[in-house]
Design a protein around this motif. Structure first.
Motif, short mmCIF file in Angstrom:
data_model
loop_
_atom_site.label_atom_id
_atom_site.label_comp_id
_atom_site.label_asym_id
_atom_site.label_seq_id
_atom_site.Cartn_x
_atom_site.Cartn_y
_atom_site.Cartn_z
N PRO A 37 -33.71 15.89 62.40
CA PRO A 37 -33.94 17.17 61.71
C PRO A 37 -32.68 17.80 61.13
N CYS A 38 -31.53 17.49 61.70
CA CYS A 38 -30.30 18.04 61.14
C CYS A 38 -29.98 17.41 59.79
N CYS A 39 -30.54 16.23 59.52
CA CYS A 39 -30.27 15.55 58.25
C CYS A 39 -31.01 16.18 57.08
N ILE A 40 -32.02 17.01 57.36
CA ILE A 40 -32.77 17.59 56.26
C ILE A 40 -31.87 18.51 55.42
N THR A 41 -30.82 19.04 56.05
CA THR A 41 -29.89 19.87 55.27
C THR A 41 -29.10 19.03 54.28
N ILE A 79 -38.73 7.41 52.51
CA ILE A 79 -37.82 7.20 53.63
C ILE A 79 -37.15 8.52 54.02
N ALA A 80 -36.81 9.34 53.06
CA ALA A 80 -36.20 10.64 53.36
C ALA A 80 -37.17 11.52 54.13
N GLY A 81 -38.45 11.47 53.80
CA GLY A 81 -39.44 12.24 54.53
C GLY A 81 -39.55 11.78 55.97
N VAL A 82 -39.53 10.48 56.19
CA VAL A 82 -39.61 9.95 57.55
C VAL A 82 -38.32 10.27 58.31
N ALA A 83 -37.18 10.10 57.68
CA ALA A 83 -35.90 10.35 58.34
C ALA A 83 -35.71 11.82 58.68
N ALA A 84 -36.34 12.71 57.92
CA ALA A 84 -36.19 14.14 58.18
C ALA A 84 -36.75 14.53 59.54
N VAL A 88 -44.77 12.15 47.62
CA VAL A 88 -44.31 11.03 48.43
C VAL A 88 -43.44 11.53 49.58
N PHE A 89 -42.60 12.52 49.33
CA PHE A 89 -41.78 13.12 50.38
C PHE A 89 -42.68 13.73 51.45
N PHE A 90 -43.73 14.43 51.00
CA PHE A 90 -44.68 15.03 51.93
C PHE A 90 -45.39 13.96 52.75
N VAL A 91 -45.77 12.87 52.13
CA VAL A 91 -46.45 11.79 52.84
C VAL A 91 -45.52 11.19 53.89
N GLY A 92 -44.26 11.07 53.58
CA GLY A 92 -43.29 10.58 54.56
C GLY A 92 -43.22 11.47 55.79
N LEU A 93 -43.24 12.78 55.58
CA LEU A 93 -43.27 13.71 56.72
C LEU A 93 -44.60 13.62 57.45
N LEU A 94 -45.68 13.49 56.70
CA LEU A 94 -47.01 13.44 57.29
C LEU A 94 -47.19 12.21 58.17
N VAL A 95 -46.61 11.10 57.76
CA VAL A 95 -46.73 9.85 58.53
C VAL A 95 -46.17 10.04 59.93
N PRO A 121 -49.35 11.79 63.60
CA PRO A 121 -49.56 11.15 64.92
C PRO A 121 -49.03 11.99 66.07
N LEU A 122 -47.90 12.66 65.86
CA LEU A 122 -47.37 13.52 66.92
C LEU A 122 -48.33 14.66 67.22
N GLY A 123 -48.84 15.30 66.20
CA GLY A 123 -49.78 16.40 66.39
C GLY A 123 -51.07 15.95 67.04
N LEU A 124 -51.60 14.83 66.59
CA LEU A 124 -52.82 14.30 67.19
C LEU A 124 -52.59 13.88 68.63
N GLY A 125 -51.44 13.30 68.91
CA GLY A 125 -51.13 12.91 70.29
C GLY A 125 -51.00 14.11 71.22
N ILE A 126 -50.37 15.15 70.76
CA ILE A 126 -50.21 16.35 71.58
C ILE A 126 -51.56 17.04 71.77
#
Length: 68
Positions: A23-27, A14-19, A50-57, A61-66
């Motif tokens: 983005p200001c919450c990552i601090t 969840i922290a990875g997704v929320a980051a 798991v943190f990395f997978v949260g960011l990757l999720v 999709p954003l990178g593929l969409g762009i």
């Protein structure tokens, strides 16, 4: 102990997704995350993954969409 590890994995995901969404919450999230993972040195790699997978999720999709 298993409940604690399971909940830590969920929180790391969840922290990875929320980051991304805040983005200001990552601090705030990253130091908390790092502080919690170093209590159990055996699970550092797993929680980091798991943190990395949260960011990757969110980023994949954003990178593929762009790119499309």
């Amino acid at each position: 102990m298993e409940i604690l590890i399971g909940s830590s994995l969920i929180v790391a995901f969840i922290a990875g997704v929320a980051a991304l969404f805040a983005p200001c919450c990552i601090t705030v999230l990253l130091p908390t995350y790092l502080g919690s993972i170093f209590r159990e040195k055996r699970t550092v790699f797993l929680m980091s993954f798991v943190f990395f997978v949260g960011l990757l999720v969110v980023f994949l999709p954003l990178g593929l969409g762009i790119a499309a």
